[in-house]
Design a protein around this motif. Structure first.
Motif, short mmCIF file in Angstrom:
data_model
loop_
_atom_site.label_atom_id
_atom_site.label_comp_id
_atom_site.label_asym_id
_atom_site.label_seq_id
_atom_site.Cartn_x
_atom_site.Cartn_y
_atom_site.Cartn_z
N ARG A 272 -20.38 -16.24 47.75
CA ARG A 272 -20.72 -14.85 47.44
C ARG A 272 -19.77 -14.31 46.39
NH1 ARG A 272 -20.19 -9.49 48.14
NH2 ARG A 272 -22.11 -8.33 48.54
N ALA A 273 -20.32 -13.77 45.32
CA ALA A 273 -19.51 -13.20 44.25
C ALA A 273 -20.33 -12.19 43.47
CB ALA A 273 -18.98 -14.29 43.32
N ASP A 274 -19.81 -11.01 43.30
CA ASP A 274 -20.45 -9.98 42.49
C ASP A 274 -20.04 -10.18 41.04
OD1 ASP A 274 -21.46 -7.74 41.27
OD2 ASP A 274 -20.50 -6.30 42.62
N SER A 275 -21.00 -10.49 40.19
CA SER A 275 -20.69 -10.74 38.78
C SER A 275 -20.13 -9.52 38.08
CB SER A 275 -21.94 -11.24 38.06
OG SER A 275 -22.32 -12.52 38.50
N ALA A 276 -20.31 -8.34 38.66
CA ALA A 276 -19.76 -7.13 38.07
C ALA A 276 -18.28 -6.94 38.39
CB ALA A 276 -20.54 -5.91 38.54
N ASP A 277 -17.73 -7.80 39.24
CA ASP A 277 -16.33 -7.71 39.66
C ASP A 277 -15.52 -8.77 38.90
OD1 ASP A 277 -13.85 -7.89 40.88
OD2 ASP A 277 -14.63 -7.80 42.91
N PRO A 278 -14.70 -8.37 37.93
CA PRO A 278 -13.97 -9.36 37.11
C PRO A 278 -13.10 -10.31 37.93
CG PRO A 278 -13.83 -7.19 36.11
CD PRO A 278 -14.45 -6.99 37.48
N GLN A 279 -12.46 -9.80 38.97
CA GLN A 279 -11.61 -10.67 39.77
C GLN A 279 -12.43 -11.67 40.56
OE1 GLN A 279 -8.19 -10.63 39.44
NE2 GLN A 279 -8.48 -12.61 40.45
N ALA A 280 -13.59 -11.24 41.05
CA ALA A 280 -14.47 -12.16 41.77
C ALA A 280 -14.94 -13.29 40.87
CB ALA A 280 -15.67 -11.40 42.34
N VAL A 281 -15.22 -12.96 39.61
CA VAL A 281 -15.63 -13.98 38.64
C VAL A 281 -14.54 -15.02 38.48
CG1 VAL A 281 -16.11 -14.38 36.20
CG2 VAL A 281 -17.23 -12.50 37.39
N ARG A 282 -13.34 -14.58 38.24
CA ARG A 282 -12.23 -15.52 38.05
C ARG A 282 -11.97 -16.33 39.30
NH1 ARG A 282 -9.98 -10.53 35.86
NH2 ARG A 282 -10.11 -10.54 33.59
N ASP A 283 -12.01 -15.67 40.44
CA ASP A 283 -11.71 -16.36 41.70
C ASP A 283 -12.73 -17.44 42.01
OD1 ASP A 283 -9.51 -14.75 42.06
OD2 ASP A 283 -10.44 -13.44 43.55
N VAL A 284 -14.01 -17.18 41.76
CA VAL A 284 -15.03 -18.16 42.11
C VAL A 284 -14.93 -19.39 41.22
CG1 VAL A 284 -16.94 -17.34 40.67
CG2 VAL A 284 -17.42 -18.43 42.85
N VAL A 285 -14.60 -19.22 39.95
CA VAL A 285 -14.44 -20.38 39.08
C VAL A 285 -13.28 -21.24 39.57
CG1 VAL A 285 -13.81 -21.13 36.75
CG2 VAL A 285 -15.46 -19.27 37.06
N GLU A 286 -12.17 -20.61 39.91
CA GLU A 286 -11.02 -21.38 40.40
C GLU A 286 -11.35 -22.08 41.72
OE1 GLU A 286 -8.33 -21.88 38.56
OE2 GLU A 286 -9.42 -20.65 37.08
N ALA A 287 -12.09 -21.40 42.58
CA ALA A 287 -12.44 -21.98 43.88
C ALA A 287 -13.36 -23.19 43.72
CB ALA A 287 -13.12 -20.92 44.76
N VAL A 288 -14.31 -23.09 42.80
CA VAL A 288 -15.23 -24.21 42.58
C VAL A 288 -14.49 -25.40 41.99
CG1 VAL A 288 -17.22 -24.98 41.22
CG2 VAL A 288 -17.27 -22.75 42.35
#
Length: 260
Positions: free
Chosen positions: A76-92
């Motif tokens: 789950r990640a809201d693309s409108a949330d810059p930190q969520a974007v960065r976090d999901v890439v690192e997690a993947v």
């Protein structure tokens, strides 16, 4: 032949073109994103997909990927949330141990006369359709190596707007063209390709082929009909694989002749 049988046959015949690759598909729980995620898995990739709404639907897509013998992960990640974007890439990248393919698919569409669009509409569309692909690409570029791929899903109205009321959405999708061409030039020396696909009317829940405006939209294409998510996924798969190695900075219309 079922999806599982297709994958098994491809593996036996050595046709799993993306074996050992890891992909991230944003907005992969339905529609075009789901079709892309499943196709990349069919071709051999481990696939993570982001979602914002239904966890159940996203997990179902991930389960299909796992059933193919690949690693599937719904995040789950809201693309409108810059930190969520960065976090999901690192997690993947951490979960899969690598990241080879980024598909910027998540998007929102707000149509209407320019005088009736609220500031919140403008902010949301630009955050998801423009800022998020930039930030996803920025974060992914730290992990992509030779042969890496960035593929963004644009729109047939990024360059040709055949009806009124699409100023905001059209502007946001037109931005994907500039981003693609600039990133292709910047990342090319590292062996990373960057391309944008412009779908035409595609049969999805958000824009069904039997919806109220379907006849009008189909009439704008040369073929006179809607396409499917599989049509877009096939082009993504081509660009993601070895056969797409010399395509970069390109705009590819998969639009039934909408732009003709």
């Amino acid at each position: 032949m079922t999806t599982s049988e297709t994958v098994a046959t491809a593996a036996v015949n050595g046709f799993a073109k993306l074996d050992g690759k890891a992909a991230l598909v944003t907005g992969g729980s339905r529609g075009i994103g789901e079709a892309v995620a499943l196709r990349l898995a069919e071709d051999g990739a481990d696939v993570a997909l982001t979602y914002q709404g239904s966890a159940e639907r996203a997990e179902a897509v991930a389960a299909k990927i796992t059933a193919m013998g690949r690693r599937g992960w719904a995040v789950r990640a809201d693309s409108a949330d810059p930190q969520a974007v960065r976090d999901v890439v690192e997690a993947v990248a951490e979960r899969f141990g690598r990241l080879d393919i980024l598909v910027n698919n998540a998007g929102v569409g707000v149509l209407g006369p320019i005088g009736e669009l609220a500031l919140d509409d403008v902010d949301r569309v630009l955050e998801v359709n423009v800022r998020a692909p930039f930030l996803f690409a920025q974060a992914a570029s730290a992990h992509l190596t030779e042969g890496g791929r960035i593929i963004t899903i644009g729109s047939c109205i990024a360059k040709r707007v055949a009806f009124p009321g699409a100023s905001l959405y059209g502007a946001s999708k037109a931005a994907t063209i500039g981003l693609t061409k600039a990133l292709a030039r910047e990342l090319g020396p590292r062996g990373i390709t960057v391309n944008v696909i412009h779908p035409g009317p595609i049969d999805t829940e958000m824009n069904p082929a039997d919806g109220p405006s379907a006849e009008f939209q189909a009439g704008l294409t040369a073929l006179g009909r809607y396409g499917s998510g599989a049509d877009i996924a096939a082009t993504v798969a081509h660009l993601a694989g070895e056969d797409g190695r010399y395509i970069s900075g390109a705009e590819i219309a998969v639009d039934g002749g909408f732009a003709s």
